[in-house]
Design a protein around this motif. Structure first.
Motif, mmCIF file in Angstrom:
data_model
loop_
_atom_site.group_PDB
_atom_site.id
_atom_site.type_symbol
_atom_site.label_atom_id
_atom_site.label_comp_id
_atom_site.label_asym_id
_atom_site.label_seq_id
_atom_site.Cartn_x
_atom_site.Cartn_y
_atom_site.Cartn_z
ATOM 1 N N ASP A 44 0.840 -1.202 0.000
ATOM 2 C CA ASP A 44 0.000 0.000 0.000
ATOM 3 C C ASP A 44 0.875 1.251 0.000
ATOM 4 O OD1 ASP A 44 -3.194 0.637 0.621
ATOM 5 O OD2 ASP A 44 -1.807 2.281 1.049
ATOM 6 N N HIS B 171 -5.429 4.593 5.668
ATOM 7 C CA HIS B 171 -4.897 5.970 5.766
ATOM 8 C C HIS B 171 -6.002 6.979 5.434
ATOM 9 C CE1 HIS B 171 -4.489 6.822 1.396
ATOM 10 N NE2 HIS B 171 -4.260 5.532 1.293
ATOM 11 N N SER C 2 -11.504 3.529 3.002
ATOM 12 C CA SER C 2 -11.696 2.778 4.245
ATOM 13 C C SER C 2 -11.202 3.550 5.463
ATOM 14 C CB SER C 2 -10.936 1.440 4.168
ATOM 15 O OG SER C 2 -11.280 0.736 3.006
ATOM 16 N N ILE D 160 -21.361 1.664 8.556
ATOM 17 C CA ILE D 160 -22.568 0.888 8.913
ATOM 18 C C ILE D 160 -22.481 -0.516 8.323
ATOM 19 C CG2 ILE D 160 -25.086 0.747 8.687
ATOM 20 C CD1 ILE D 160 -25.099 3.817 8.262
ATOM 21 N N VAL E 72 2.807 1.032 -6.121
ATOM 22 C CA VAL E 72 3.106 0.272 -7.330
ATOM 23 C C VAL E 72 2.839 1.201 -8.500
ATOM 24 C CG1 VAL E 72 2.308 -1.638 -8.773
ATOM 25 C CG2 VAL E 72 2.665 -1.967 -6.329
ATOM 26 N N CYS F 171 -14.484 12.365 2.357
ATOM 27 C CA CYS F 171 -14.010 11.064 1.862
ATOM 28 C C CYS F 171 -14.489 10.952 0.416
ATOM 29 C CB CYS F 171 -14.592 9.956 2.736
ATOM 30 S SG CYS F 171 -13.904 8.329 2.396
HETATM 31 C C1 LIG Z 1 -18.169 8.858 3.634
HETATM 32 C C2 LIG Z 1 -18.267 7.391 3.342
HETATM 33 C C3 LIG Z 1 -19.190 6.630 4.025
HETATM 34 C C4 LIG Z 1 -19.304 5.275 3.771
HETATM 35 N N1 LIG Z 1 -20.188 4.542 4.504
HETATM 36 C C5 LIG Z 1 -20.225 3.206 4.370
HETATM 37 C C6 LIG Z 1 -21.019 2.445 5.247
HETATM 38 O O1 LIG Z 1 -21.679 2.991 6.132
HETATM 39 N N2 LIG Z 1 -21.025 1.092 5.096
HETATM 40 C C7 LIG Z 1 -20.292 0.475 4.138
HETATM 41 O O2 LIG Z 1 -20.350 -0.755 4.065
HETATM 42 N N3 LIG Z 1 -19.508 1.181 3.292
HETATM 43 C C8 LIG Z 1 -19.453 2.524 3.387
HETATM 44 N N4 LIG Z 1 -18.646 3.273 2.578
HETATM 45 C C9 LIG Z 1 -17.925 2.623 1.469
HETATM 46 C C10 LIG Z 1 -16.650 1.939 1.897
HETATM 47 O O3 LIG Z 1 -15.948 2.723 2.831
HETATM 48 C C11 LIG Z 1 -15.789 1.665 0.650
HETATM 49 O O4 LIG Z 1 -16.572 0.951 -0.301
HETATM 50 C C12 LIG Z 1 -14.579 0.818 0.988
HETATM 51 O O5 LIG Z 1 -13.867 1.362 2.076
HETATM 52 C C13 LIG Z 1 -13.663 0.716 -0.236
HETATM 53 O O6 LIG Z 1 -12.490 0.013 0.136
HETATM 54 P P1 LIG Z 1 -11.341 -0.285 -0.911
HETATM 55 O O7 LIG Z 1 -10.429 -1.241 -0.256
HETATM 56 O O8 LIG Z 1 -11.911 -0.648 -2.239
HETATM 57 O O9 LIG Z 1 -10.625 1.144 -1.156
HETATM 58 P P2 LIG Z 1 -9.629 1.994 -0.226
HETATM 59 O O10 LIG Z 1 -10.002 1.896 1.188
HETATM 60 O O11 LIG Z 1 -9.554 3.368 -0.811
HETATM 61 O O12 LIG Z 1 -8.245 1.281 -0.393
HETATM 62 C C14 LIG Z 1 -7.491 1.379 -1.576
HETATM 63 C C15 LIG Z 1 -6.027 1.359 -1.192
HETATM 64 O O13 LIG Z 1 -5.245 1.218 -2.371
HETATM 65 C C16 LIG Z 1 -4.051 1.923 -2.163
HETATM 66 N N5 LIG Z 1 -3.451 2.202 -3.473
HETATM 67 C C17 LIG Z 1 -4.019 2.838 -4.496
HETATM 68 N N6 LIG Z 1 -3.178 2.895 -5.546
HETATM 69 C C18 LIG Z 1 -2.025 2.273 -5.145
HETATM 70 C C19 LIG Z 1 -0.790 2.008 -5.787
HETATM 71 N N7 LIG Z 1 -0.525 2.378 -7.034
HETATM 72 N N8 LIG Z 1 0.164 1.354 -5.085
HETATM 73 C C20 LIG Z 1 -0.050 0.959 -3.788
HETATM 74 N N9 LIG Z 1 -1.218 1.191 -3.163
HETATM 75 C C21 LIG Z 1 -2.193 1.837 -3.828
HETATM 76 C C22 LIG Z 1 -4.482 3.182 -1.435
HETATM 77 O O14 LIG Z 1 -3.412 3.785 -0.747
HETATM 78 C C23 LIG Z 1 -5.570 2.648 -0.518
HETATM 79 O O15 LIG Z 1 -5.103 2.384 0.792
HETATM 80 C C24 LIG Z 1 -18.502 4.648 2.790
HETATM 81 C C25 LIG Z 1 -17.553 5.412 2.103
HETATM 82 C C26 LIG Z 1 -17.423 6.770 2.379
HETATM 83 C C27 LIG Z 1 -16.404 7.560 1.643
#
Ligand SMILES: Cc1cc2nc3c(=O)[nH]c(=O)nc-3n(C[C@H](O)[C@H](O)[C@H](O)COP(=O)(O)OP(=O)(O)OC[C@H]3O[C@@H](n4cnc5c(N)ncnc54)[C@H](O)[C@@H]3O)c2cc1C
Length: 385
Positions: A35, A41, A46, A52, A173, A314
């Motif tokens: 990451d 972060h 996330s 929720i 990456v 976010c």
């Molecule tokens: C305000 C808000 C409220 C929400 N409420 C809810 C809720 O109540 N319930 C629910 O279920 N969901 C909710 N969600 C949705 C949920 O938070 C997201 O769907 C989920 O966190 C997405 O996770 P992810 O792992 O896909 O992405 P991320 O958490 O963004 O993780 C992606 C990671 O990839 C890394 N990355 C990116 N590019 C590179 C690279 N080139 N090299 C190395 N690392 C890299 C980043 O640093 C990051 O850490 C909410 C979202 C928001 C913004």
């Protein structure tokens, strides 16, 4: 691991990548998780304080079943690592007369066998006198649902994955790290480290369209979302169980009780403007605060003038209709694309991880067509909430 050779390299340690790495390791794989900035972060999707976990998804049984299994896996995980990061606040759906979503949700919960209770307006106001019921005609409680302490939960999953043998690298990456051949040989981190793996999982959340612009720039749309916390009076009337988590999708709003003394949380669940997760500022707007305060006055009238204690900006990473993306890259036979959480993905992390691990192993009873790349349209028409 000294030879830099892994079965799977997972890029992105948000909730999807963290659980994918964890589940892959559980199935015996040699895994590296990478990451750019660290699990949960502040710019990752996330990275919020809380998310929720509810079971109701209208008629979308696939997500109801997934949320139910995910809640079980989250609870087992928190028990195992002895971190109490789930708050069973209950989730109260505020239903309007002309809104079919809660009606369909209740039907699906019944089919799947998930406990819920329907409440009349009088029952709601007796049980939760803090809640304003303007425009609400009935309600439904999911007593076993609640809140995941998101940022800390992701960090706990990564910590446990590392304890179980996953190697972790904090670096980006490069987006040009995947060579244009049909089988990715290696990926390259910005500090120059070459990572060689048999398979690659890109779980880069809102960064996925930047990593794969030709394929995903028009299929995943990051949007700006504002979140507000407000102070509560002394006492317990705004903490759970006196106040549950509530959802009012008809009014595009939801709220959380005061958890761990952070104040009550309210946000508008409407897609905001386009957002760049790297370069855009994260300062809430006066218009956003006005709208949320109107919502506060309507739903928690005693707090209508409460001071703001914290704010966050976010991003959602939306597919056209809100279905997740979990599929193989069309040009590579060993590159997986995982994302499109679309504002509701967090809760499903453990199940997405299980699903990706099974697909990577080629060992799956049923491939979910709704997660496929080919179903990801370019025009936004949200149907999954
Ligand atoms: C305000 C808000 C409220 C929400 N409420 C809810 C809720 O109540 N319930 C629910 O279920 N969901 C909710 N969600 C949705 C949920 O938070 C997201 O769907 C989920 O966190 C997405 O996770 P992810 O792992 O896909 O992405 P991320 O958490 O963004 O993780 C992606 C990671 O990839 C890394 N990355 C990116 N590019 C590179 C690279 N080139 N090299 C190395 N690392 C890299 C980043 O640093 C990051 O850490 C909410 C979202 C928001 C913004």
């Amino acid at each position: 691991m000294n030879d830099n050779t892994y079965d799977v390299a997972v890029v992105g340690a948000g909730v999807f990548g963290a659980w994918t790495a964890y589940q892959l390791r559980q199935s015996g794989r040699r895994v590296i998780l990478i990451d750019a900035h660290g699990p949960g972060h502040s710019r990752s999707s996330s990275g919020g304080e809380s998310r929720i976990i509810r079971m109701g998804y209208g008629a979308d049984e696939v997500y109801t079943r997934s949320a139910s299994r995910a809640l079980q896996l989250w609870k087992e995980f928190f028990d195992e690592v002895r971190e109490p990061l789930f708050h069973p606040t209950g989730v109260l759906w505020l239903a309007h007369d002309d809104d079919p979503y809660p009606v369909r949700s209740a039907e699906t919960l019944k089919t799947v066998g998930i406990p819920f209770e329907k409440l009349t307006i009088n029952e709601v106001s007796r049980r939760y006198p803090q809640i304003g019921l303007d425009g609400v005609s009935w309600a439904m409680v999911e007593p076993e649902s609640g809140i995941l302490m998101a940022r800390r939960a992701v960090r706990a999953v990564v910590k446990e994955a590392i304890k179980n043998g996953v190697e972790y690298l904090q670096d980006a990456v490069s987006s040009t790290g995947v060579p244009s051949v049909t089988h990715a040989q290696d990926a390259r981190a910005t500090k120059g480290q070459k990572i060689s793996a048999a398979q690659y999982v890109f779980a880069c959340g809102p960064w996925l369209p930047k990593m794969f612009p030709d394929l995903l720039a028009e299929r995943i749309h990051p949007t700006r979302q504002e979140v507000f916390f407000f102070a509560t009076p002394a006492g317990q009337s705004f903490t759970a169980p006196a106040l549950p988590t509530w959802i009012d999708f008809k009014d595009e709003a939801y709220g959380l009780p005061d958890l761990e003394g952070r104040g009550i949380k309210i946000a508008i669940d409407r897609h905001g403007p386009s957002f760049d997760p790297d370069s855009d500022d994260r300062i809430v707007t006066a218009a956003g605060l006005d709208e949320v305060r109107r919502c506060l006055a309507r739903r928690l009238p005693a707090l209508k003038d409460a001071p703001v204690t914290e704010t966050r900006v976010c991003q959602y990473e939306n597919t056209a209709n809100g279905d997740f993306l979990v599929d193989i890259h069309p040009q590579f036979d060993n590159v997986w694309l995982v994302g499109g959480g679309s504002g509701h993905g967090f809760k499903h992390g453990p199940v997405v991880g299980e699903y990706v691990a099974a697909r990577v192993a080629g060992d799956i009873a049923r491939v979910e067509p709704r997660f496929s790349l080919e179903t990801k349209a370019r025009d936004q028409r949200r149907t999954v909430f």
